[in-house]
Design a protein around this motif. Structure first.
Motif, mmCIF file in Angstrom:
data_model
loop_
_atom_site.group_PDB
_atom_site.id
_atom_site.type_symbol
_atom_site.label_atom_id
_atom_site.label_comp_id
_atom_site.label_asym_id
_atom_site.label_seq_id
_atom_site.Cartn_x
_atom_site.Cartn_y
_atom_site.Cartn_z
ATOM 1 N N VAL A 18 6.169 -2.094 -6.531
ATOM 2 C CA VAL A 18 5.371 -2.394 -5.739
ATOM 3 C C VAL A 18 3.950 -3.305 -5.591
ATOM 4 C CG1 VAL A 18 4.123 -1.047 -3.682
ATOM 5 C CG2 VAL A 18 6.028 -0.263 -4.334
ATOM 6 N N PHE A 20 0.415 -5.638 -4.752
ATOM 7 C CA PHE A 20 -0.162 -5.406 -4.139
ATOM 8 C C PHE A 20 -1.624 -6.608 -4.426
ATOM 9 C CE2 PHE A 20 0.374 -0.898 -4.978
ATOM 10 C CZ PHE A 20 0.351 -0.715 -3.450
ATOM 11 N N THR A 27 -5.141 -5.182 2.711
ATOM 12 C CA THR A 27 -4.137 -5.350 1.504
ATOM 13 C C THR A 27 -2.531 -5.815 1.908
ATOM 14 O OG1 THR A 27 -5.519 -3.984 0.678
ATOM 15 C CG2 THR A 27 -3.331 -4.069 -0.786
ATOM 16 N N VAL A 29 0.758 -6.274 1.001
ATOM 17 C CA VAL A 29 2.709 -4.954 0.308
ATOM 18 C C VAL A 29 3.664 -5.496 0.050
ATOM 19 C CG1 VAL A 29 3.618 -2.864 0.151
ATOM 20 C CG2 VAL A 29 0.816 -3.001 0.629
ATOM 21 N N VAL A 56 -1.256 3.740 0.912
ATOM 22 C CA VAL A 56 -0.908 3.885 -0.519
ATOM 23 C C VAL A 56 0.379 4.654 -0.912
ATOM 24 C CG1 VAL A 56 -1.161 3.457 -2.724
ATOM 25 C CG2 VAL A 56 -2.754 2.252 -1.075
ATOM 26 N N ALA A 127 0.937 -10.978 -2.154
ATOM 27 C CA ALA A 127 2.136 -10.064 -2.814
ATOM 28 C C ALA A 127 3.342 -10.137 -3.085
ATOM 29 C CB ALA A 127 1.733 -8.853 -1.049
#
Length: 139
Positions: A18, A20, A27, A29, A56, A127
């Protein structure tokens, strides 16, 4: 100096990631894996400071990644700026809160590239760019 992981430092057991793209208010993702070396955007987190941590945690429970990737921004000449410290702090907190390996990646121009692609969600697209750059560096 920009941080780019040494590809040999990423254990073979790390297959799912994952990533970020950390900002003050949002943020980005993305999720991806080592096999396909591709990333998929996920909904951007719209929260500041500590308010982002519950979101998160939900993402990490859902995706069960082997490791995490955080984009660390720099000026074009490689100099650090305010958001460099923000991203590094986020990476340290991820390590401490979730106990997963966290790899920092130089993310210069990822937002510019995301905008050039016409992405509807530039944060999530950034991201993806960060994660795909990281995945392409792996053996």
């Amino acid at each position: 100096m920009p941080v780019t992981p040494d590809a040999t430092a990423v254990p073979d057991r790390c297959q799912t990631f994952v990533a970020f793209d950390v900002g003050r208010k949002r943020t980005g993702v993305a999720t991806g894996n080592r096999l396909t070396r591709t990333a998929t955007p996920r909904p951007t987190l719209k929260a500041e400071g500590d308010a982002r941590w519950p979101q998160v945690a939900v993402i990490l429970r859902e995706w069960q990644p082997d490791a995490l990737v955080v984009g660390v921004p720099f000026h074009p000449d490689g100099a650090e700026h305010e958001n460099t410290a923000l991203a590094r702090r986020f990476a340290r907190q991820l390590r401490g809160r979730h106990g997963l390996p966290v790899f920092e990646v130089d993310e210069r121009y990822s937002t510019t590239e995301a905008h050039a692609l016409g992405a509807a969600d530039a944060d999530a697209a950034s991201a993806c760019i960060i994660l795909e750059q990281f995945l392409r560096s792996l053996p």
